[in-house]
Design an enzyme around this catalytic site. Sequence first.
Site, PDB file in Angstrom:
ATOM      1  N   LYS A 114      -1.499  -0.571  11.640  1.00 41.07           N
ATOM      2  CA  LYS A 114      -2.716   0.326  11.074  1.00 41.07           C
ATOM      3  C   LYS A 114      -3.796  -0.668  11.128  1.00 41.07           C
ATOM      4  O   LYS A 114      -5.071  -0.502  10.409  1.00 41.07           O
ATOM      5  CB  LYS A 114      -2.134   0.340   9.416  1.00 41.07           C
ATOM      6  CG  LYS A 114      -1.227   1.587   9.544  1.00 41.07           C
ATOM      7  CD  LYS A 114      -0.761   2.016   8.072  1.00 41.07           C
ATOM      8  CE  LYS A 114       0.257   3.000   8.118  1.00 41.07           C
ATOM      9  NZ  LYS A 114       1.610   2.529   8.591  1.00 41.07           N
TER      10      LYS A 114
ATOM     11  N   ILE B 144       0.709  -1.187   0.092  1.00 39.72           N
ATOM     12  CA  ILE B 144       0.048  -0.017   0.246  1.00 39.72           C
ATOM     13  C   ILE B 144       0.903   1.281   0.211  1.00 39.72           C
ATOM     14  O   ILE B 144       1.788   1.444   0.727  1.00 39.72           O
ATOM     15  CB  ILE B 144      -0.743  -0.023   1.197  1.00 39.72           C
ATOM     16  CG1 ILE B 144      -1.860  -1.109   1.493  1.00 39.72           C
ATOM     17  CG2 ILE B 144      -1.895   1.338   1.327  1.00 39.72           C
ATOM     18  CD1 ILE B 144      -2.722  -1.662   0.303  1.00 39.72           C
TER      19      ILE B 144
ATOM     20  N   ARG C 283       8.156  -6.723  10.179  1.00 41.03           N
ATOM     21  CA  ARG C 283       8.402  -5.130  10.217  1.00 41.03           C
ATOM     22  C   ARG C 283       9.439  -4.961  11.142  1.00 41.03           C
ATOM     23  O   ARG C 283       9.248  -5.577  12.199  1.00 41.03           O
ATOM     24  CB  ARG C 283       7.109  -4.655  10.617  1.00 41.03           C
ATOM     25  CG  ARG C 283       5.965  -4.471   9.332  1.00 41.03           C
ATOM     26  CD  ARG C 283       4.678  -4.304  10.034  1.00 41.03           C
ATOM     27  NE  ARG C 283       4.041  -5.523  10.501  1.00 41.03           N
ATOM     28  CZ  ARG C 283       2.777  -5.825  10.909  1.00 41.03           C
ATOM     29  NH1 ARG C 283       2.226  -4.540  10.982  1.00 41.03           N
ATOM     30  NH2 ARG C 283       2.094  -6.887  11.062  1.00 41.03           N
TER      31      ARG C 283
ATOM     32  N   SER D 183       6.619   0.161   8.304  1.00 38.94           N
ATOM     33  CA  SER D 183       5.443   0.721   7.648  1.00 38.94           C
ATOM     34  C   SER D 183       5.448   2.193   8.133  1.00 38.94           C
ATOM     35  O   SER D 183       5.501   2.377   9.397  1.00 38.94           O
ATOM     36  CB  SER D 183       4.190   0.089   7.916  1.00 38.94           C
ATOM     37  OG  SER D 183       2.967   0.830   7.261  1.00 38.94           O
TER      38      SER D 183
ATOM     39  N   CYS E 288      -2.361 -22.392  -9.383  1.00 40.06           N
ATOM     40  CA  CYS E 288      -1.924 -23.937  -9.533  1.00 40.06           C
ATOM     41  C   CYS E 288      -0.686 -23.813  -8.731  1.00 40.06           C
ATOM     42  O   CYS E 288      -0.046 -24.746  -8.376  1.00 40.06           O
ATOM     43  CB  CYS E 288      -1.808 -24.532 -10.631  1.00 40.06           C
ATOM     44  SG  CYS E 288      -0.258 -24.409 -11.660  1.00 40.06           S
TER      45      CYS E 288
ATOM     46  N   HIS F  38       0.530   4.527   1.262  1.00 39.12           N
ATOM     47  CA  HIS F  38      -0.192   5.353   2.423  1.00 39.12           C
ATOM     48  C   HIS F  38      -0.190   6.746   2.208  1.00 39.12           C
ATOM     49  O   HIS F  38       0.700   7.242   1.669  1.00 39.12           O
ATOM     50  CB  HIS F  38       0.480   4.966   3.708  1.00 39.12           C
ATOM     51  CG  HIS F  38       0.218   3.528   4.206  1.00 39.12           C
ATOM     52  ND1 HIS F  38      -0.804   2.791   4.474  1.00 39.12           N
ATOM     53  CD2 HIS F  38       1.282   2.461   4.268  1.00 39.12           C
ATOM     54  CE1 HIS F  38      -0.603   1.475   4.733  1.00 39.12           C
ATOM     55  NE2 HIS F  38       0.689   1.487   4.635  1.00 39.12           N
TER      56      HIS F  38
ATOM     57  N   CYS G 283      -1.861 -20.216 -15.523  1.00 39.85           N
ATOM     58  CA  CYS G 283      -2.554 -19.267 -14.532  1.00 39.85           C
ATOM     59  C   CYS G 283      -2.384 -17.744 -14.920  1.00 39.85           C
ATOM     60  O   CYS G 283      -3.439 -17.225 -14.952  1.00 39.85           O
ATOM     61  CB  CYS G 283      -2.347 -19.803 -13.385  1.00 39.85           C
ATOM     62  SG  CYS G 283      -2.551 -21.548 -12.865  1.00 39.85           S
TER      63      CYS G 283
END
Lengths: 486, 122, 419
Positions: free
Chosen positions: A251, A48, A312, A339, A438, A50, A403
């Site tokens: 978070k 993400i 982390r 993070s 798979c 942020h 896939c």
Amino acid sequence: MQTDILIIGAGVVGCALARDLSRYTAGITVLEAAADVAEGASKANSGIVHAGFDAHAGSVKAHYNVRGAEMYPSYCAELGVPYRQNGALVLAFSPEDRSTIEALYRQGLDNGVKGLRILERDEILTLEPLTNAQVVCALLAETSGLVSPYELTFALADHAAVNGVQFQLDTPVTAVRREDSGWTVATPRGEWHCRILINCAGASSAWIHNQMTGREEHHIVNRRGQYWILDHASPLPFRHTMFQCPTKMGKGVLVAPTVHGNVLLGPTAEDIDDPLDTATTAQGLDDVLQACRLTWPQVNVRTAVTNFSGIRAHEEKGDFIIGAVQGCKHAYETVGVESPGLTSAPAIAAELSALIAAAEELAKKDSWVQAKPLPKPFNEMTPQEQAAACAQDPLNGRLICRCEVVTEAEIRRAIRRPVGARSIDGVKRRTRAGMGRCQGGFCAPRVAEILSEELQLPMTQLTKNGGDSLLVTSTLVQAMKEAQTK
Amino acid sequence: MEERIITCINCPMGCRVTVRLENGTVTQVSGNTCKRGESYARQEVVEPLRMVTAVVPVEGSVLPLSVKTAAPIPKALIADCMRCLSGLSVQPPIAAGSVVVANICGTGVDVIATRSVAAVSA
Amino acid sequence: MIEIKRDIVIIGGGPAGLAAAIAAREAGITSLTVLEREAEPGGILRQCIHNGFGLHRFGEEMTGPEYAQRDIDKAREMGIEILCDTTVLSVEADHTATCVSPAHGLTVYHAGAVILAMGCRERPRGALGTPGTRCAGIYTAGSAQKFINLESLMPGRRVVILGSGDIGLIMARRMTLQGAKVLACVELMPYSSGLNRNIVQCLEDYGIPLYLSHTVTNVEGRERLTGVTVAKVDEHRRPVPGTEIHFDCDTLLLSVGLIPENELSKGAGVTLSPTTSGAVVDDSLQTSVPGIFACGNVLHVHDLVDFVSDESFRAGKMAAAYVRGSLAAGAELPVRDGPGVRGVVPQKLRLPVEEEVRLMFRPDAVYKNATVVVTAGETVLARKRSLILTPGEMAVIPLKPQEIPSCDGLTVHIERGNN
């Protein structure tokens, strides 16, 4: 071995910094303990970008988070890395949560975050109809985005390498010594001597700091987060990244799409002793599922493709430590980059490289090569583009991973990249071959054959992910001989 | 007198068939549901037989040759049979059904190829 | 981009695709192409070097390669075009199939009918949610089989097998014979899903213990697997604390189920059954999309290749009839799962029933001395008694051509016997 600048750690921060420093005339080497870049927290996180409302106003985290988030769209475009600004919602389910949301909103404004708004229940349910109808209100952060963290790190490493940065993988640092002329760094592969030493060692960053300064100043807590990933075959339940209210451990649990259309559930937050213990646990995975049910009552893991965990590097004092190492000459560090470290990395690299260049009087190169974005993945091409790709390289006509629709040409290209894939997982993270439903059942043996050809290694020496993670243990003939001598 | 219990393999019932032996001769079979169970159990106590399948390397090719015993061989000789095959490699061309090892381990049974391998084109 | 017209395009050159092609050719279709992903036709049979195939169809026991070769030879004799090294990227409801190959690049086929014969894939570890590390040494049984039988490579030395499906059992024996030590075969259910014959000849012959109602609860090892924890499960299939057994092993093989590979079918808008994970078909094996047929393991996972071939011959014949416009288009009658029955195929009949229809399904548990009954409202259309019915073995009940009384559908159910 001799180098001007030595960076310890090839995570997203180390690679971004190496890339930015490669603009200057200096020999740069990056030492990495693992067998590939992006092997620590950089490969196992929420992916993400942020918006920047979580970090306390005035903190180092807040500064780099907001600046990093602003840099992301053009940064990823320049490198050719998938990035999508999908926005985020932080959900409130109680009056206390509402005050948290309001506090986050104010904090976001203080941090200079744009595109923040508080939404009420009806608006949330219109925007994201699968949200738990018990929701009270939510903070909308329009600038929140998605990125593939390891793909970003690979692109940065490649760009650094084409500009002359040397990557020494499989090279853990065992000791750091201060010398008159700079630094000596000991590893099982010999000693490196450098003038400037930069610590980007993630989970080991406090230990490296303490080695450099001789002082036990920092302490990293290994905070493990476990996740589920669901297949992209089913339609996405949510367009936004769906957070719950943060806790003191982080978070909170999220339900988020990924840039590739999978769904990510997690993480947990458990403090553990071993910085390399990225196992998942039955308890942790169940906790994630239970917690996600508050956001998404119909959540289930029937379409799970895998689960994983990441660590982390939480520094006890709670903030990033970035800059020159106090009391040491020619020494710089990024300690406790947890993070929003991924979001912050571009800004950390930009500011720290400028600081180092000024302090160490580095001169700009005339010949810095621009990043060359990777060709569009075969999977994302139009039929016309696919036809042209096959005409240009017939190996684009041979699908290896069905896939995820990855061609042999793409796999060979991933191995031949400047910092190329050396293992099955290395190919997987660079091409997505084996990331589908798979999980490499069909393609792993084919990928292994291609690796064996490209690297000129026998199949018995290939690994899943470096070290002793051997794919097969011997040939059949050797196995029979072994059994007979027993 | 000796009693042996055999799990019948002829159908998913998996009958537990009790076989009574006296001096190596079957005197009574019980517990089976059908005739096939009885004959299977009788063979199984006297001399269990198994087909063996394996692969042997083909010179100049990654893909090995799949082989089988042309008929079932005594169960006790399976390990010997595998050992005998493990030292082997074959040269193309090979026709499916052709003999790879004659009379393996003195069983009177040949090991034969179960696929064809074309000659290596120059 | 090349565009080609064909009467029938068949996706997959394994036993299902080959049989469908042969039947379509026998029915007079000459404009026919089989598209196969691998370098050679034969599908998964190429790596199934063990014997036990063909007893029903050929009356003899054959190995996988031998069984496949019969159909390959026949297809070649008949002049059927089989394009290998060719992967289909998409199929559309209008019978367009787009594929790529190194030899021809991107090619678009416009077909009169399409037969889906893509087979199935193995359920991987991720789908089970087994916790632990993500180390090397964990393979689906089929991947391990590929390494051993097609590449002469040994996946490991000390092995635990999770799941007692047939491929897992076959691999227990295969690895043992190649010098590995197979420590245990662990099955979540209270019964094995494998054939009895394989339990005896692949486990018991080599003294490999089978742990029923057990599962793997943890996977250890940072780089290569170093061990697994196995625990008993309760009636809700949840691990029972205190029953853990630890195995030091470097390899974990998974044989925990097969899933029809229907991604292309979904793209074509074919309706899938949540029970079988395959297409919903009528007795001509036509899917919900007119002119798209499905057969073999992509339709529902079979135990015996003989039945795959049988079903696929029918699909080929019916697709040929469709192309000619002679496929019956009568009223549709649903066939439903009744008590004890899971995933009956076909799910629909077209009236009138003029040929025998074989209704296939999996029992939901083990039944002894039970009877399979097909009813139309109050009327019993067929009954068949069995000594045993197990989920590990597909049950078949033939429905003779007959008048079907007016009703809203047929139901297949299991009538419990006394035992």
